[in-house]
Design a protein around this motif. Structure first.
Motif, PDB file in Angstrom:
ATOM      1  N   VAL A 125     -13.018 -32.946  47.405  1.00  0.00           N
ATOM      2  CA  VAL A 125     -13.669 -31.510  47.680  1.00  0.00           C
ATOM      3  C   VAL A 125     -15.032 -31.470  47.244  1.00  0.00           C
ATOM      4  O   VAL A 125     -15.096 -32.024  45.920  1.00  0.00           O
ATOM      5  CB  VAL A 125     -12.795 -30.336  47.289  1.00  0.00           C
ATOM      6  CG1 VAL A 125     -13.578 -29.121  47.385  1.00  0.00           C
ATOM      7  CG2 VAL A 125     -11.384 -30.317  47.843  1.00  0.00           C
ATOM      8  N   THR A 126     -15.865 -30.952  47.704  1.00  0.00           N
ATOM      9  CA  THR A 126     -17.259 -30.961  47.044  1.00  0.00           C
ATOM     10  C   THR A 126     -17.723 -29.415  47.394  1.00  0.00           C
ATOM     11  O   THR A 126     -17.867 -28.885  48.386  1.00  0.00           O
ATOM     12  CB  THR A 126     -18.353 -31.943  47.875  1.00  0.00           C
ATOM     13  OG1 THR A 126     -18.096 -33.160  47.728  1.00  0.00           O
ATOM     14  CG2 THR A 126     -19.727 -31.840  47.349  1.00  0.00           C
ATOM     15  N   ILE A 127     -18.320 -29.129  46.285  1.00  0.00           N
ATOM     16  CA  ILE A 127     -18.738 -27.455  46.414  1.00  0.00           C
ATOM     17  C   ILE A 127     -20.038 -27.706  46.956  1.00  0.00           C
ATOM     18  O   ILE A 127     -21.067 -28.389  46.378  1.00  0.00           O
ATOM     19  CB  ILE A 127     -18.905 -26.940  45.133  1.00  0.00           C
ATOM     20  CG1 ILE A 127     -17.525 -26.788  44.469  1.00  0.00           C
ATOM     21  CG2 ILE A 127     -19.327 -25.278  45.041  1.00  0.00           C
ATOM     22  CD1 ILE A 127     -17.331 -26.185  42.965  1.00  0.00           C
ATOM     23  N   ALA A 128     -20.298 -26.924  48.189  1.00  0.00           N
ATOM     24  CA  ALA A 128     -21.682 -27.088  48.796  1.00  0.00           C
ATOM     25  C   ALA A 128     -22.739 -26.096  48.666  1.00  0.00           C
ATOM     26  O   ALA A 128     -23.895 -26.434  48.729  1.00  0.00           O
ATOM     27  CB  ALA A 128     -21.261 -27.484  50.736  1.00  0.00           C
ATOM     28  N   LEU A 145      -6.919 -26.192  42.535  1.00  0.00           N
ATOM     29  CA  LEU A 145      -6.307 -26.879  43.815  1.00  0.00           C
ATOM     30  C   LEU A 145      -5.007 -27.696  43.621  1.00  0.00           C
ATOM     31  O   LEU A 145      -3.917 -27.631  44.528  1.00  0.00           O
ATOM     32  CB  LEU A 145      -7.246 -28.146  44.222  1.00  0.00           C
ATOM     33  CG  LEU A 145      -8.427 -27.779  44.996  1.00  0.00           C
ATOM     34  CD1 LEU A 145      -9.628 -28.829  44.880  1.00  0.00           C
ATOM     35  CD2 LEU A 145      -8.206 -27.436  46.633  1.00  0.00           C
ATOM     36  N   ARG A 146      -4.762 -28.320  42.407  1.00  0.00           N
ATOM     37  CA  ARG A 146      -3.619 -28.938  42.029  1.00  0.00           C
ATOM     38  C   ARG A 146      -2.391 -27.638  41.893  1.00  0.00           C
ATOM     39  O   ARG A 146      -1.260 -28.250  42.297  1.00  0.00           O
ATOM     40  CB  ARG A 146      -3.853 -29.772  40.601  1.00  0.00           C
ATOM     41  CG  ARG A 146      -4.817 -30.779  40.759  1.00  0.00           C
ATOM     42  CD  ARG A 146      -5.005 -31.551  39.722  1.00  0.00           C
ATOM     43  NE  ARG A 146      -5.917 -32.805  40.004  1.00  0.00           N
ATOM     44  CZ  ARG A 146      -6.580 -33.435  39.266  1.00  0.00           C
ATOM     45  NH1 ARG A 146      -7.006 -32.841  37.729  1.00  0.00           N
ATOM     46  NH2 ARG A 146      -7.550 -34.369  39.581  1.00  0.00           N
ATOM     47  N   ALA A 168      -8.700 -35.257  44.015  1.00  0.00           N
ATOM     48  CA  ALA A 168      -9.720 -36.092  43.304  1.00  0.00           C
ATOM     49  C   ALA A 168     -10.635 -34.837  42.450  1.00  0.00           C
ATOM     50  O   ALA A 168     -10.595 -33.896  43.062  1.00  0.00           O
ATOM     51  CB  ALA A 168     -10.832 -36.908  44.037  1.00  0.00           C
ATOM     52  N   PRO A 169     -11.397 -35.311  41.468  1.00  0.00           N
ATOM     53  CA  PRO A 169     -11.933 -34.204  40.641  1.00  0.00           C
ATOM     54  C   PRO A 169     -13.073 -33.374  41.468  1.00  0.00           C
ATOM     55  O   PRO A 169     -13.644 -34.510  42.408  1.00  0.00           O
ATOM     56  CB  PRO A 169     -12.529 -34.872  39.481  1.00  0.00           C
ATOM     57  CG  PRO A 169     -11.635 -35.974  39.091  1.00  0.00           C
ATOM     58  CD  PRO A 169     -11.045 -36.196  40.514  1.00  0.00           C
ATOM     59  N   VAL A 170     -13.064 -32.515  41.617  1.00  0.00           N
ATOM     60  CA  VAL A 170     -14.084 -31.807  42.373  1.00  0.00           C
ATOM     61  C   VAL A 170     -15.655 -32.054  42.094  1.00  0.00           C
ATOM     62  O   VAL A 170     -16.031 -32.089  40.877  1.00  0.00           O
ATOM     63  CB  VAL A 170     -13.983 -30.270  42.445  1.00  0.00           C
ATOM     64  CG1 VAL A 170     -15.035 -29.465  43.163  1.00  0.00           C
ATOM     65  CG2 VAL A 170     -12.633 -29.896  43.039  1.00  0.00           C
ATOM     66  N   THR A 171     -16.469 -32.256  42.836  1.00  0.00           N
ATOM     67  CA  THR A 171     -18.050 -32.465  42.804  1.00  0.00           C
ATOM     68  C   THR A 171     -18.762 -31.533  43.258  1.00  0.00           C
ATOM     69  O   THR A 171     -18.190 -30.602  44.110  1.00  0.00           O
ATOM     70  CB  THR A 171     -18.432 -33.822  43.529  1.00  0.00           C
ATOM     71  OG1 THR A 171     -18.279 -33.689  44.858  1.00  0.00           O
ATOM     72  CG2 THR A 171     -17.714 -35.219  43.024  1.00  0.00           C
ATOM     73  N   SER A 172     -19.900 -31.312  42.812  1.00  0.00           N
ATOM     74  CA  SER A 172     -20.614 -30.119  43.263  1.00  0.00           C
ATOM     75  C   SER A 172     -22.280 -30.309  43.629  1.00  0.00           C
ATOM     76  O   SER A 172     -22.761 -31.297  42.923  1.00  0.00           O
ATOM     77  CB  SER A 172     -20.717 -28.992  42.190  1.00  0.00           C
ATOM     78  OG  SER A 172     -21.168 -27.936  42.275  1.00  0.00           O
ATOM     79  N   ARG A 177     -16.602 -26.481  39.129  1.00  0.00           N
ATOM     80  CA  ARG A 177     -15.834 -27.752  39.583  1.00  0.00           C
ATOM     81  C   ARG A 177     -14.406 -27.884  38.854  1.00  0.00           C
ATOM     82  O   ARG A 177     -13.567 -28.248  39.453  1.00  0.00           O
ATOM     83  CB  ARG A 177     -16.625 -29.080  38.995  1.00  0.00           C
ATOM     84  CG  ARG A 177     -17.772 -29.135  39.783  1.00  0.00           C
ATOM     85  CD  ARG A 177     -18.698 -30.469  39.415  1.00  0.00           C
ATOM     86  NE  ARG A 177     -18.455 -30.477  37.941  1.00  0.00           N
ATOM     87  CZ  ARG A 177     -18.741 -31.584  37.141  1.00  0.00           C
ATOM     88  NH1 ARG A 177     -19.241 -32.551  38.089  1.00  0.00           N
ATOM     89  NH2 ARG A 177     -18.777 -31.888  36.041  1.00  0.00           N
ATOM     90  N   VAL A 178     -14.348 -27.611  37.403  1.00  0.00           N
ATOM     91  CA  VAL A 178     -13.028 -27.701  36.753  1.00  0.00           C
ATOM     92  C   VAL A 178     -12.234 -26.687  37.099  1.00  0.00           C
ATOM     93  O   VAL A 178     -10.834 -26.921  37.651  1.00  0.00           O
ATOM     94  CB  VAL A 178     -13.379 -27.445  35.148  1.00  0.00           C
ATOM     95  CG1 VAL A 178     -12.134 -27.525  34.491  1.00  0.00           C
ATOM     96  CG2 VAL A 178     -14.521 -28.576  34.590  1.00  0.00           C
TER      97      VAL A 178
END
Length: 173
Positions: free
Chosen positions: A86-89, A61-62, A42-46, A54-55
């Motif tokens: 995945v979420t950038i925390a 990852l891919r 899934a597209p990464v969130t932040s 994120r991009v």
């Protein structure tokens, strides 16, 4: 002395045979097959303010899963056996080295990118794992300025996190 001379070749042969039979069951890789064959990243969130991370992380990852080759990437969550979210925390920098002539002026920072990953089963409420912490830290020198140094290190941090994600998803939990 003669008995020792006769016994030595036999012992060498026995040690060689035992050495080779000990390695007979060895195989490369982790030894475990993934519990799924297709994966949607899934597209990464932040939750952290990190421009373009994120991009960059989604792409890395891919690429990492494609390079690994143990699972196929799916085009959508509906067509996959599992979904990686995945979420950038957190993103932070720590002063590592100051200028020798001015201790208030930084020479090197350690940059840290932390993310949380969840691997979800398709059609199930129960995840394979949830909120697993992934973390990457690298040092950057600020001789040419902090902004250029940070923008150059983001792909390196993303690549490190992507490799960690591949191990978290595909290797033994």
């Amino acid at each position: 002395m003669r008995a020792l001379r006769l016994l030595t070749p036999g012992l060498c042969l026995l040690a060689t045979v035992l050495g080779f039979t000990g390695c007979a069951g060895y195989q490369l890789g982790t030894g475990t097959a993934p519990k799924f064959t297709t994966l949607f990243v899934a597209p990464v969130t932040s939750e952290a303010l990190v421009p373009q991370a994120r991009v960059e992380l989604t792409t890395r990852l891919r690429e990492a899963f494609l390079r690994d080759g143990r699972v196929q990437l799916a085009a959508s969550a509906e067509s996959a056996d599992a979904v990686l979210q995945v979420t950038i925390a957190r993103y932070g920098r720590t002063l590592a080295v100051s200028q020798p002539t001015d201790t208030g002026l930084a020479r090197r920072f350690d940059l840290n990118l932390q993310a949380r990953a969840s691997l979800l089963k398709r059609g199930s409420e129960e995840p394979y794992f949830a909120d697993r912490v992934l973390e990457a830290t690298r040092g950057v020198f600020t001789d040419d300025g902090l902004v250029p140094a940070e923008s150059q290190i983001i792909p390196v941090l993303a690549d490190s996190l992507a490799n960690e994600a591949v191990h978290a998803v595909l290797d033994t939990w």
